[in-house]
Design a protein around this motif. Structure first.
Motif, mmCIF file in Angstrom:
data_model
loop_
_atom_site.group_PDB
_atom_site.id
_atom_site.type_symbol
_atom_site.label_atom_id
_atom_site.label_comp_id
_atom_site.label_asym_id
_atom_site.label_seq_id
_atom_site.Cartn_x
_atom_site.Cartn_y
_atom_site.Cartn_z
ATOM 1 N N VAL A 29 30.689 -7.202 52.835
ATOM 2 C CA VAL A 29 30.137 -8.490 53.264
ATOM 3 C C VAL A 29 28.699 -8.267 53.704
ATOM 4 O O VAL A 29 28.435 -7.456 54.583
ATOM 5 C CB VAL A 29 30.965 -9.098 54.424
ATOM 6 C CG1 VAL A 29 30.364 -10.425 54.857
ATOM 7 C CG2 VAL A 29 32.417 -9.279 54.014
ATOM 8 N N ASP A 30 27.797 -8.991 53.083
ATOM 9 C CA ASP A 30 26.377 -8.889 53.416
ATOM 10 C C ASP A 30 25.822 -10.239 53.823
ATOM 11 O O ASP A 30 26.252 -11.275 53.314
ATOM 12 C CB ASP A 30 25.561 -8.407 52.210
ATOM 13 C CG ASP A 30 25.523 -6.902 52.088
ATOM 14 O OD1 ASP A 30 25.215 -6.232 53.088
ATOM 15 O OD2 ASP A 30 25.789 -6.396 50.997
ATOM 16 N N VAL A 34 21.762 -8.153 51.669
ATOM 17 C CA VAL A 34 22.401 -8.074 50.356
ATOM 18 C C VAL A 34 21.500 -7.335 49.358
ATOM 19 O O VAL A 34 20.287 -7.534 49.390
ATOM 20 C CB VAL A 34 22.771 -9.495 49.848
ATOM 21 C CG1 VAL A 34 21.547 -10.339 49.517
ATOM 22 C CG2 VAL A 34 23.738 -9.454 48.698
ATOM 23 N N PRO A 35 21.930 -6.442 48.565
ATOM 24 C CA PRO A 35 23.266 -5.927 48.287
ATOM 25 C C PRO A 35 23.534 -4.563 48.924
ATOM 26 O O PRO A 35 24.318 -3.774 48.411
ATOM 27 C CB PRO A 35 23.271 -5.821 46.774
ATOM 28 C CG PRO A 35 21.884 -5.332 46.469
ATOM 29 C CD PRO A 35 21.004 -6.060 47.504
ATOM 30 N N PHE A 36 22.908 -4.270 50.055
ATOM 31 C CA PHE A 36 22.989 -2.949 50.681
ATOM 32 C C PHE A 36 24.422 -2.472 50.914
ATOM 33 O O PHE A 36 24.786 -1.345 50.568
ATOM 34 C CB PHE A 36 22.212 -2.930 52.000
ATOM 35 C CG PHE A 36 22.296 -1.624 52.721
ATOM 36 C CD1 PHE A 36 21.512 -0.556 52.327
ATOM 37 C CD2 PHE A 36 23.178 -1.449 53.777
ATOM 38 C CE1 PHE A 36 21.593 0.665 52.978
ATOM 39 C CE2 PHE A 36 23.269 -0.238 54.430
ATOM 40 C CZ PHE A 36 22.470 0.830 54.034
ATOM 41 N N THR A 37 25.259 -3.313 51.513
ATOM 42 C CA THR A 37 26.612 -2.883 51.868
ATOM 43 C C THR A 37 27.428 -2.556 50.624
ATOM 44 O O THR A 37 28.098 -1.522 50.562
ATOM 45 C CB THR A 37 27.314 -3.948 52.728
ATOM 46 O OG1 THR A 37 26.508 -4.205 53.880
ATOM 47 C CG2 THR A 37 28.689 -3.497 53.168
ATOM 48 N N ALA A 38 27.379 -3.420 49.628
ATOM 49 C CA ALA A 38 28.135 -3.169 48.398
ATOM 50 C C ALA A 38 27.653 -1.892 47.704
ATOM 51 O O ALA A 38 28.464 -1.077 47.256
ATOM 52 C CB ALA A 38 28.028 -4.361 47.456
ATOM 53 N N ILE A 54 27.014 -13.859 52.385
ATOM 54 C CA ILE A 54 27.047 -15.059 53.214
ATOM 55 C C ILE A 54 25.596 -15.425 53.513
ATOM 56 O O ILE A 54 24.896 -14.718 54.238
ATOM 57 C CB ILE A 54 27.865 -14.832 54.499
ATOM 58 C CG1 ILE A 54 29.310 -14.501 54.102
ATOM 59 C CG2 ILE A 54 27.795 -16.059 55.394
ATOM 60 C CD1 ILE A 54 30.236 -14.200 55.239
ATOM 61 N N GLU A 55 25.159 -16.494 52.901
ATOM 62 C CA GLU A 55 23.757 -16.899 53.000
ATOM 63 C C GLU A 55 23.437 -17.493 54.366
ATOM 64 O O GLU A 55 24.298 -18.055 55.033
ATOM 65 C CB GLU A 55 23.429 -17.897 51.893
ATOM 66 C CG GLU A 55 23.551 -17.268 50.517
ATOM 67 C CD GLU A 55 22.922 -18.105 49.431
ATOM 68 O OE1 GLU A 55 21.927 -18.796 49.693
ATOM 69 O OE2 GLU A 55 23.435 -18.041 48.313
ATOM 70 N N VAL A 61 26.760 -10.882 60.857
ATOM 71 C CA VAL A 61 27.538 -11.876 60.125
ATOM 72 C C VAL A 61 28.675 -12.425 60.977
ATOM 73 O O VAL A 61 28.892 -13.634 61.032
ATOM 74 C CB VAL A 61 28.076 -11.290 58.804
ATOM 75 C CG1 VAL A 61 28.963 -12.289 58.093
ATOM 76 C CG2 VAL A 61 26.914 -10.863 57.902
ATOM 77 N N ALA A 62 29.401 -11.563 61.654
ATOM 78 C CA ALA A 62 30.557 -12.012 62.443
ATOM 79 C C ALA A 62 30.153 -12.968 63.563
ATOM 80 O O ALA A 62 30.878 -13.920 63.864
ATOM 81 C CB ALA A 62 31.296 -10.809 63.026
ATOM 82 N N GLN A 63 29.016 -12.746 64.170
ATOM 83 C CA GLN A 63 28.555 -13.621 65.244
ATOM 84 C C GLN A 63 27.885 -14.881 64.712
ATOM 85 O O GLN A 63 28.003 -15.946 65.296
ATOM 86 C CB GLN A 63 27.563 -12.886 66.169
ATOM 87 C CG GLN A 63 28.191 -11.799 66.991
ATOM 88 C CD GLN A 63 28.205 -10.459 66.267
ATOM 89 O OE1 GLN A 63 27.813 -10.327 65.111
ATOM 90 N NE2 GLN A 63 28.691 -9.439 66.951
#
Length: 80
Positions: A29-30, A34-38, A54-55, A61-63
Motif C-alpha cells: 500500500v502506497d 508510489v511505487p516504492f513499497t511494491a 491510495i491517492e 496512509v493509516a492515519q
C-alpha cells in the motif's frame, strides 16, 4: 538494530531476504511514495505482490485514509 541501520548493515538483511523470500501473497500500500513499497516488496517475495495506491495521502496512509486502507485490506483478504 538502531533506526536506519537496516540500510547500512553490510548486506545481511538483503542476503536473508534472498535466502528466504516470502512465499505468501503480499499487499503493498502506497500513498505519495508510489511505487516504492511494491518495488521493495518484489525484491523479497517469491509470490504475487498486489499493489494499491491510495491517492491524496502522504506517508501516513493509516492515519490519513483509514477507510481507504481498510477497504484495500478487506479486498485483499477476500472478506468483503
Amino acid at each position: 538494530m538502531p533506526c536506519g541501520s537496516i540500510f547500512t548493515e553490510g548486506g545481511a538483511t538483503k542476503a536473508l531476504a534472498e535466502a528466504h523470500p516470502l512465499a505468501v501473497p503480499v499487499l503493498a500500500v502506497d500513498g505519495v511514495n508510489v511505487p516504492f513499497t511494491a518495488q521493495t516488496l518484489r525484491q523479497v517475495t517469491a509470490g504475487e505482490v498486489t499493489a494499491v495506491h491510495i491517492e491524496g495521502v502522504g506517508h501516513f496512509v493509516a492515519q490519513e485514509a483509514p477507510e481507504a486502507l481498510a477497504a484495500a485490506l478487506v479486498k485483499f483478504v477476500g472478506s468483503d
